[in-house]
Design an enzyme around this catalytic site. Structure first.
Site, short mmCIF file in Angstrom:
data_model
loop_
_atom_site.label_atom_id
_atom_site.label_comp_id
_atom_site.label_asym_id
_atom_site.label_seq_id
_atom_site.Cartn_x
_atom_site.Cartn_y
_atom_site.Cartn_z
N CYS A 262 0.88 -1.18 0.00
CA CYS A 262 0.00 0.00 0.00
C CYS A 262 0.91 1.23 0.00
O CYS A 262 1.08 1.88 1.02
CB CYS A 262 -0.91 0.01 1.22
SG CYS A 262 -1.73 -1.57 1.55
N ALA A 263 1.50 1.53 -1.15
CA ALA A 263 2.73 2.33 -1.17
C ALA A 263 2.56 3.84 -1.30
O ALA A 263 3.47 4.59 -0.92
CB ALA A 263 3.63 1.83 -2.30
N ALA A 264 1.47 4.33 -1.90
CA ALA A 264 1.36 5.78 -2.15
C ALA A 264 1.35 6.57 -0.84
O ALA A 264 0.84 6.08 0.17
CB ALA A 264 0.11 6.07 -2.95
N PRO A 265 1.96 7.78 -0.84
CA PRO A 265 2.58 8.48 -1.96
C PRO A 265 4.04 8.12 -2.22
O PRO A 265 4.68 8.74 -3.05
CB PRO A 265 2.46 9.95 -1.54
CG PRO A 265 2.55 9.91 -0.05
CD PRO A 265 1.87 8.63 0.37
N ASP A 286 -0.40 0.42 -5.52
CA ASP A 286 -1.49 1.24 -4.99
C ASP A 286 -2.72 1.01 -5.85
O ASP A 286 -2.62 0.71 -7.04
CB ASP A 286 -1.14 2.72 -4.95
CG ASP A 286 -2.12 3.48 -4.07
OD1 ASP A 286 -1.87 3.57 -2.85
OD2 ASP A 286 -3.16 3.96 -4.57
N ASP A 313 -4.75 -3.61 -6.78
CA ASP A 313 -5.34 -3.86 -5.46
C ASP A 313 -4.48 -4.93 -4.78
O ASP A 313 -4.36 -6.05 -5.29
CB ASP A 313 -6.78 -4.34 -5.65
CG ASP A 313 -7.52 -4.49 -4.32
OD1 ASP A 313 -6.87 -4.70 -3.28
OD2 ASP A 313 -8.77 -4.42 -4.34
N ASP A 332 1.75 -1.13 4.88
CA ASP A 332 1.45 0.14 5.57
C ASP A 332 -0.01 0.43 5.25
O ASP A 332 -0.33 1.13 4.30
CB ASP A 332 2.38 1.25 5.07
CG ASP A 332 2.19 2.54 5.85
OD1 ASP A 332 2.23 2.48 7.08
OD2 ASP A 332 1.99 3.59 5.21
N CYS A 385 -0.79 4.60 10.64
CA CYS A 385 -0.62 5.91 11.30
C CYS A 385 -1.84 6.19 12.17
O CYS A 385 -2.37 7.29 12.19
CB CYS A 385 -0.38 7.02 10.28
SG CYS A 385 -1.71 7.21 9.06
#
Length: 450
Positions: A262-265, A286, A313, A332, A385
């Site tokens: 789930c890499a962005a940004p 992403d 996905d 993440d 986060c």
């Protein structure tokens, strides 16, 4: 009487807050757009930012202050409520703005957006507040409700956190969420050391110091790091210190094959790629094509050739990649974001308890989907986060209960800064915002049994 430019700042503030409320636009992104759209002068940007973020951060408190003065009023339009909020915010929290200027500009905005009746109403409310004073929050008997109003957090959220962390921790965390965030950046150690970059920035009039928590962090003291030549030259990346700990926990080695699910940004993908010295490959996924472009832009700016970003996905990653093909995997995960309320204060008003439960299911599904792609004895790091147990410890425990081939990797303790040791337990770390003034963050390291 203030000049027209300052009045325009209040106009832009009302419009920005109105769009955030109506369209649930992200405050940090929208504010930048509005500054460009309305050609806000450099000298006015700080005041606009202060009014928008301050009013958002303290919205619940401001509405409490206003409630008694609006009892007899008929239903007022959203923009009028916002105009009153920003005016009360300035009266209570911005000593440097004279009250006569606040009243004048509020009336001018009301005239421009409404009619004489509305401007008279706004003027009347503000002058009554000035005459009678705001209500004392200390008179609220229920401690949960008092903390909710005092720190402008929804009561359900305060109640939830008190059950999880206790009253004192919750109070400190809520107070921390009202502070302005510090700008921090990650030094690209492929190009320079922390000491060298501090010197380069200093010579260009940008005051920074070494970070508190991460070994490759600097903190901005004066100037915007994102607007520096050092940034455009790929010498640094804007990132919170807590977020920098993720790649450190993952501990990628040279020539590793890594999946960032789930890499962005792209902050963590680029950090992983840098820590591998430009070797190996980071497959950065992403869901959205436009977000994949953000990852690609970051990789290009940093001149990292070992990142392959694509729209996919992550729950379908098994259709793209072979089983047991990755040395390390980072999830993440999409989350409620309650750890970044300082940066995105609107989150605390828009997210609900149902959102947390839905996100927890999504997080479990992503972990389940990528687990088979990890090699035996490989490392999987799960991070968010946010600070809620349902999205953190509970998700990981549910994953371990259904995937006996994984275990918590307690060796991660040796990879973390000494300052973090008191907050480490059984392979996982939960940072609350007030511990170090960073974002709230959760990190756990899991190993696939060999």
């Amino acid at each position: 009487m203030t000049n027209k430019k300052q009045m325009n700042v209040r106009d832009v503030a009302v419009e920005t807050l109105l769009q955030i409320e109506k369209n649930q636009a992200y405050s940090n992104l929208l504010l930048n757009t509005m500054i460009k759209k309305h050609h806000v002068k450099d000298k006015d940007i700080a005041l606009l930012t202060e009014i928008v973020y301050g009013t958002l951060q303290r919205q619940k408190t401001l509405d409490y202050f206003l409630a008694g003065f609006l009892k007899k009023a008929k239903k007022i339009e959203a923009w009028v409520q916002i105009l009153l909020r920003i005016s009360i915010y300035q009266m209570v929290y911005l000593d440097r703005v004279p009250e006569r200027a606040i009243f004048f500009e509020a009336v001018e905005v009301a005239k421009k957006r409404g009619h004489k009746g509305i401007s008279s109403f706004v003027n009347g409310v503000l002058r009554t507040v000035q005459r009678e004073g705001i209500p004392d929050i200390n008179n609220i008997e229920d401690p949960i409700e008092r903390l909710s109003i005092q720190t402008s957090h929804p009561k359900w959220l305060v109640e939830k956190w008190v059950k999880q962390f206790g009253y004192q921790e919750t109070e400190q965390m809520c107070e921390e969420n009202l502070k302005a965030p510090t700008q921090t950046a990650r030094v690209n150690k492929m190009k320079n050391s922390v000491k060298e970059l501090v010197q380069i920035l200093s010579e260009n009039g940008i005051a920074v110091e070494k970070g508190d928590l991460s070994e490759d962090a600097i903190k901005g003291l004066k100037g915007n790091l994102a607007l520096t030549k050092a940034f455009s030259d790929g010498l640094l990346t804007i990132q919170d210190e807590s977020s920098m700990l993720v790649a450190r926990a993952l501990n990628p080695m040279e020539n590793d094959l890594v999946l960032d699910a789930c890499a962005a940004p792209g902050g963590k993908s680029t950090h992983i790629a840098e820590r591998m010295g430009g070797t190996g490959t980071v497959h950065s996924l992403d869901l959205h094509e436009h977000k994949v472009k953000l990852i690609q832009q970051q990789a290009e700016r940093l001149n990292l050739q070992n990142i392959k970003a694509e729209a996919l996905d992550s729950r379908l990653a098994g259709e793209k990649f072979e089983k047991e093909s990755f040395d390390r995997i980072l999830v993440d995960a999409p989350c409620s974001g309650f750890g970044v309320i300082k940066r995105k204060p609107d989150i605390k008003y828009t997210k609900t308890e149902d959102d947390i439960l839905k996100l927890a299911e999504l997080q479990k599904n992503i972990l389940h989907a990528v687990a088979p792609l990890l090699k035996r004895d490989g490392v999987l790091v799960y991070s968010t986060c946010t600070i809620d147990h349902e999205e953190n410890h509970d998700v990981v425990q549910a994953f371990l209960d259904t995937h006996p081939e994984f275990e918590r990797d307690i060796a991660v303790k040796d990879l973390l800064p000494e300052k973090l040791q008191p907050y480490y337990q059984d392979g996982e770390i939960q940072l609350l915002p007030h511990y170090f003034g960073t974002d709230g963050f959760y990190i756990v390291c899991l190993r696939k049994k060999g």
